[in-house]
Design an enzyme around this catalytic site. Structure first.
Site, PDB file in Angstrom:
ATOM      1  N   ASP A 185      11.674 -19.822  41.567  1.00  0.00           N
ATOM      2  CA  ASP A 185      12.160 -19.697  40.206  1.00  0.00           C
ATOM      3  C   ASP A 185      13.463 -18.892  40.259  1.00  0.00           C
ATOM      4  O   ASP A 185      13.760 -18.230  41.268  1.00  0.00           O
ATOM      5  CB  ASP A 185      11.098 -18.980  39.367  1.00  0.00           C
ATOM      6  N   ASP A 187      15.279 -17.154  37.016  1.00  0.00           N
ATOM      7  CA  ASP A 187      15.345 -16.020  36.093  1.00  0.00           C
ATOM      8  C   ASP A 187      14.230 -15.021  36.357  1.00  0.00           C
ATOM      9  O   ASP A 187      13.047 -15.398  36.451  1.00  0.00           O
ATOM     10  CB  ASP A 187      15.265 -16.519  34.656  1.00  0.00           C
TER      11      ASP A 187
END
Length: 407
Positions: A185, A187
């Site tokens: 991922d 963020d």
């Protein structure tokens, strides 16, 4: 002759402990060579310049001269010496082998005692303990045998919460040493903070966007709907804000180290984000990441329209991307590692061979195979059997200086 009736050879277990210095091991084996013994097993560690050397060798019929010779060697080196006579090799390790990696800042003796106690409660054995890192976190790797890794993971996950440490349990097999695909991922995982909130700050709606983002990451809102709502608030924002936000991005501490070290080992990397291609594609190019997938903001006449083009990369989409990138890399899904922090990462973490919740929400930690709650991304390397000493040495060869404390 049947195995059960074959007479086991007599063996000697020799243990020497004392101040480490060059030539100790050589002198010990030169002495043993005079008696023609065979080496069956050997373990040697150095802890704060103290050497512990354990040897299992075949025993001569008359082993007293060997014992006397080894006692003279130990005395001359100023070391303690012990010898024990028995039969056969070490017992084979029972089935159910695991690597249990423990991370602590600090790692207290009470926590190690509790973890060892829970392992003993299962009837399993700790065969070996290695230090993986001493700074900026303490990481140790326990080799455990005699219990199913899944059962052990459940037991130790509860103890980790009580002791405020991170524990990862992985089956001890060849997969840990093979080339793998890392899917991350972006963020609040690869980078610090949320891109959409940084854009919202430029649009004057940061508080509203941050509130919705937090709900979505906790799994309280459908991710796709929450994204459309947040992006709509950006309508009219000048597209140059994307360049400003990219310049403001800060990687998670240790992120570059993680990518650099594993790329040296032939790993492939992918980023899968609920953010935006206008930023993730640039980030992938900067870090030499192999695959990138994210949402695309619609931009017309230099302005963000408040809409997203195409299908939204949501919870299911992230898991699909992991499988697709694995196929394109020629890597089985069982050899993938996923790292994420939000509820929209859960399917991806579950799909991977090893799913790691990185400073994640509680619902994500409960779903993942392992949790890392220290702020350093490179702590993931310890879960893969790579020590900090190896990282520092490899960086030094490449001309990269990594400061180390004096302990």
């Amino acid at each position: 002759m049947p195995e059960e009736t074959r007479e086991l050879p007599r063996t000697l277990l020799i243990t020497m402990t004392g101040k480490d210095r060059p030539g100790v091991t050589s002198l010990v084996f030169d002495t043993l060579a005079q008696f023609g013994v065979e080496v069956i097993d050997i373990e040697q560690i150095v802890l704060r310049r103290r050497l512990i050397l354990g040897l299992l060798v075949t025993s001569p019929r008359d082993w007293n001269p060997l014992r006397s010779a080894m006692e003279r060697v130990a005395s001359g080196l100023g070391m303690t010496f012990d010898i024990d006579r028995g039969s056969g090799d070490n017992r084979p390790r029972p089935e159910g082998r695991s690597h249990v990696t423990v991370l602590g800042t600090p790692l207290k003796s009470s926590a190690v005692a509790a973890i060892a106690g829970r392992i003993a409660d299962t009837g399993a054995n700790i065969d070996r303990i290695e230090r993986m890192a001493r700074y900026p976190i303490t990481a140790i790797d326990l080799h455990v045998s005699g219990v199913d890794p899944e059962k052990l993971r459940d037991i130790l996950a509860r103890e980790a919460a009580v002791q405020n440490v991170d524990i990862a349990v992985q089956a001890a097999n060849l997969m840990r040493r093979g080339m793998r695909l890392i899917v991350m991922d972006v963020d609040s995982t690869l980078i610090q903070g949320e891109v959409i909130e940084m854009l919202a700050a430029h649009a004057g709606c940061e508080d509203e966007v941050a509130r919705v983002t937090e709900q979505a990451m906790r799994g309280e809102l459908d991710f796709a709907e929450s994204l459309r709502h947040r992006v709509a608030l950006l309508e009219g924002l000048d597209a140059t804000a994307l360049d400003q936000v990219y310049d403001e991005l800060e990687l998670a501490p240790g992120a570059r180290t993680t990518v650099r070290v594993l790329k040296r080992l032939g790993y492939r990397f992918a980023i899968v984000s609920g953010g935006f291609t206008q930023l993730t594609d640039r980030l992938a190019a900067d870090l030499d990441i192999d695959f990138s997938m994210a949402n695309q903001l619609e931009i017309v006449d230099g302005k963000i329209t408040g809409r997203v083009l195409g299908d939204i990369v949501d919870r299911a989409g992230k898991a699909q991307a992991l499988r697709r990138f694995a196929a394109e890399s020629g890597v089985p899904v069982s050899a993938t590692i996923a790292i994420g922090d939000g509820a929209n990462d859960i399917d991806m973490l579950n799909a991977a061979g090893l799913g790691i919740a990185f400073n994640a929400k509680p619902v994500v930690q409960e779903a993942a195979h392992a949790a890392v709650n220290v702020p350093y991304m490179d702590a993931v390397l310890y879960l893969l059997g790579i020590s900090r000493e190896e990282i520092v040495a490899a960086d030094a060869e490449a001309g990269i200086t990594t400061p180390e404390p004096v302990v």
